[in-house]
Design a protein around this motif. Structure first.
Motif, PDB file in Angstrom:
ATOM      1  N   UNK A 125       3.497   6.623   6.952  1.00  0.00           N
ATOM      2  CA  UNK A 125       3.597   5.332   6.258  1.00  0.00           C
ATOM      3  C   UNK A 125       2.748   5.336   4.990  1.00  0.00           C
ATOM      4  N   UNK A 126       1.558   5.919   5.056  1.00  0.00           N
ATOM      5  CA  UNK A 126       0.687   5.950   3.875  1.00  0.00           C
ATOM      6  C   UNK A 126       1.278   6.839   2.787  1.00  0.00           C
ATOM      7  N   UNK A 127       1.862   7.968   3.183  1.00  0.00           N
ATOM      8  CA  UNK A 127       2.504   8.833   2.194  1.00  0.00           C
ATOM      9  C   UNK A 127       3.680   8.120   1.547  1.00  0.00           C
ATOM     10  N   UNK A 128       4.504   7.471   2.346  1.00  0.00           N
ATOM     11  CA  UNK A 128       5.661   6.746   1.804  1.00  0.00           C
ATOM     12  C   UNK A 128       5.240   5.597   0.894  1.00  0.00           C
ATOM     13  N   UNK A 129       4.059   5.050   1.150  1.00  0.00           N
ATOM     14  CA  UNK A 129       3.557   3.943   0.325  1.00  0.00           C
ATOM     15  C   UNK A 129       2.973   4.427  -0.995  1.00  0.00           C
ATOM     16  N   UNK A 130       2.789   5.754  -1.114  1.00  0.00           N
ATOM     17  CA  UNK A 130       2.327   6.302  -2.387  1.00  0.00           C
ATOM     18  C   UNK A 130       0.905   6.812  -2.412  1.00  0.00           C
ATOM     19  N   UNK A 131       0.243   6.903  -1.261  1.00  0.00           N
ATOM     20  CA  UNK A 131      -1.124   7.421  -1.241  1.00  0.00           C
ATOM     21  C   UNK A 131      -1.162   8.820  -1.843  1.00  0.00           C
ATOM     22  N   UNK A 132      -2.212   9.120  -2.578  1.00  0.00           N
ATOM     23  CA  UNK A 132      -2.350  10.429  -3.211  1.00  0.00           C
ATOM     24  C   UNK A 132      -2.918  11.470  -2.249  1.00  0.00           C
ATOM     25  N   UNK A 133      -3.809  11.024  -1.379  1.00  0.00           N
ATOM     26  CA  UNK A 133      -4.501  11.905  -0.436  1.00  0.00           C
ATOM     27  C   UNK A 133      -4.691  11.154   0.873  1.00  0.00           C
ATOM     28  N   UNK A 166      -1.897  16.173   0.083  1.00  0.00           N
ATOM     29  CA  UNK A 166      -3.123  16.793   0.602  1.00  0.00           C
ATOM     30  C   UNK A 166      -3.760  15.981   1.727  1.00  0.00           C
ATOM     31  N   UNK A 167      -4.281  16.696   2.715  1.00  0.00           N
ATOM     32  CA  UNK A 167      -4.937  16.069   3.868  1.00  0.00           C
ATOM     33  C   UNK A 167      -6.379  16.543   3.943  1.00  0.00           C
TER      34      UNK A 167
END
Length: 315
Positions: A125-133, A166-167
């Motif tokens: 969900x965070x990746x789909x929302x546009x989080x960079x990292x 990136x994680x």
């Protein structure tokens, strides 16, 4: 440069965790000046308090640092995020809540966004929302934690298998071997909180630092299980009082009052083990000295490089 050093504009893939109301400009700037990403935790502070720390930090370093806003904790989320835009803070870390509504405006202001997550679902969900990292935090970590209690070692590979950004690994990391282990798993870096407490620049009470130096491998306790609010603390008289209160029955409101940031400050800043608590991760047992921040980061990176070479020769 790896994924996070290039995105964040830092030298080493090491991030300071948010520290709530005990956050300060001195340690934040020291981490950034030494090549990592320092972090100011907004906690439950009023906006003017947060702004004061931001201004002081910018006066101590011109390098990037982050502002951590715990969405489910801070009573002033919108106002604090406006401060990040006003003062051109390079990075905002969003935790304890849904980051999606806030990411677009932060990106519009040129701010990189880190989202702290504890499950594969949250990561997607965070990746789909546009989080960079993403910072994926296992329950070895100090302070407020996921009630799911997934360990860092198990969590990181599962997150990496499901996202492409990136994680960063958090929880149970405090030396170069821990950094090497997380890089070997595929993480792009690490986030640390407890280890930075035991540094020369950290303006916390000597009793707190001494507790970390003396800690053994089972020096932390989990409180909050009875009310679904996991928190890892150093084993002190106050943490034992909390466990006793839970055993006798306690409401979530009572637990929140007993673990407020004001009581956190009593333990961490005043060294009061009877009336305040001290956050501490399971990594506490690994801490044996109090170096300068720069020395710590350089030592960790050199140790990680050496450890990865040794590991390579074992295959």
């Amino acid at each position: 440069m790896n994924g996070i050093t290039s995105v964040l504009g830092i030298k080493y893939p090491i991030i300071q965790g948010g520290m709530g109301n005990i956050s300060n400009a001195v340690l934040t700037a020291a981490v950034s000046e030494s090549g990592g990403l320092g972090t100011i935790g907004a906690g439950t502070m009023y906006p003017d308090e947060v702004e004061g720390i931001i201004v002081e930090t910018k006066g101590r370093t011109s390098k990037p640092f982050s502002l951590n806003v715990a969405l489910g904790v801070s009573p002033n989320v919108v106002e604090v995020l406006k401060l990040a835009v006003k003062h051109k803070v390079a990075v905002v870390t969003l935790s304890a809540g849904n980051p999606a509504p806030f990411i677009p405006k932060l990106h519009d202001a040129g701010i990189k966004v880190i989202a702290v997550i504890a499950t594969v679902k949250q990561a997607k969900k965070a990746e789909n929302a546009g989080a960079d990292i993403l910072v994926a935090e296992g329950y070895e970590a100090a302070g407020i934690n996921s009630a799911l209690e997934t360990t860092t070692l198990a969590l990181i590979p599962q997150i990496l298998a499901n996202v492409s950004i990136p994680v960063v690994a958090a929880g149970g990391i405090g030396d170069g071997k821990g950094l090497a282990a997380m890089l070997a798993l595929g993480a792009s870096g690490v986030q640390m909180g407890t280890r930075f407490i035991a540094t020369q620049e950290a303006p916390f009470h000597e009793t707190y630092k001494k507790k970390l130096l003396q800690a053994n491998d089972h020096e932390t306790v989990i409180v909050g299980r009875s009310v679904g609010r996991i928190r890892r603390l150093l084993n002190t008289p106050y943490s034992q009082q909390l466990l006793q209160a839970e055993a006798e029955g306690i409401t979530i409101e009572e637990f929140a009052e007993l673990t407020s940031e004001e009581i956190h400050k009593k333990g961490a800043l005043e060294g009061n083990e009877e009336e305040g608590f001290m956050n501490g991760g399971q990594v506490s047992g690994l801490i044996s000295d109090i170096p300068a921040v720069r020395e710590l980061l350089e030592r960790m990176v050199n140790e990680a490089k050496n450890q990865l070479k040794i590991a390579g020769n074992c295959i």
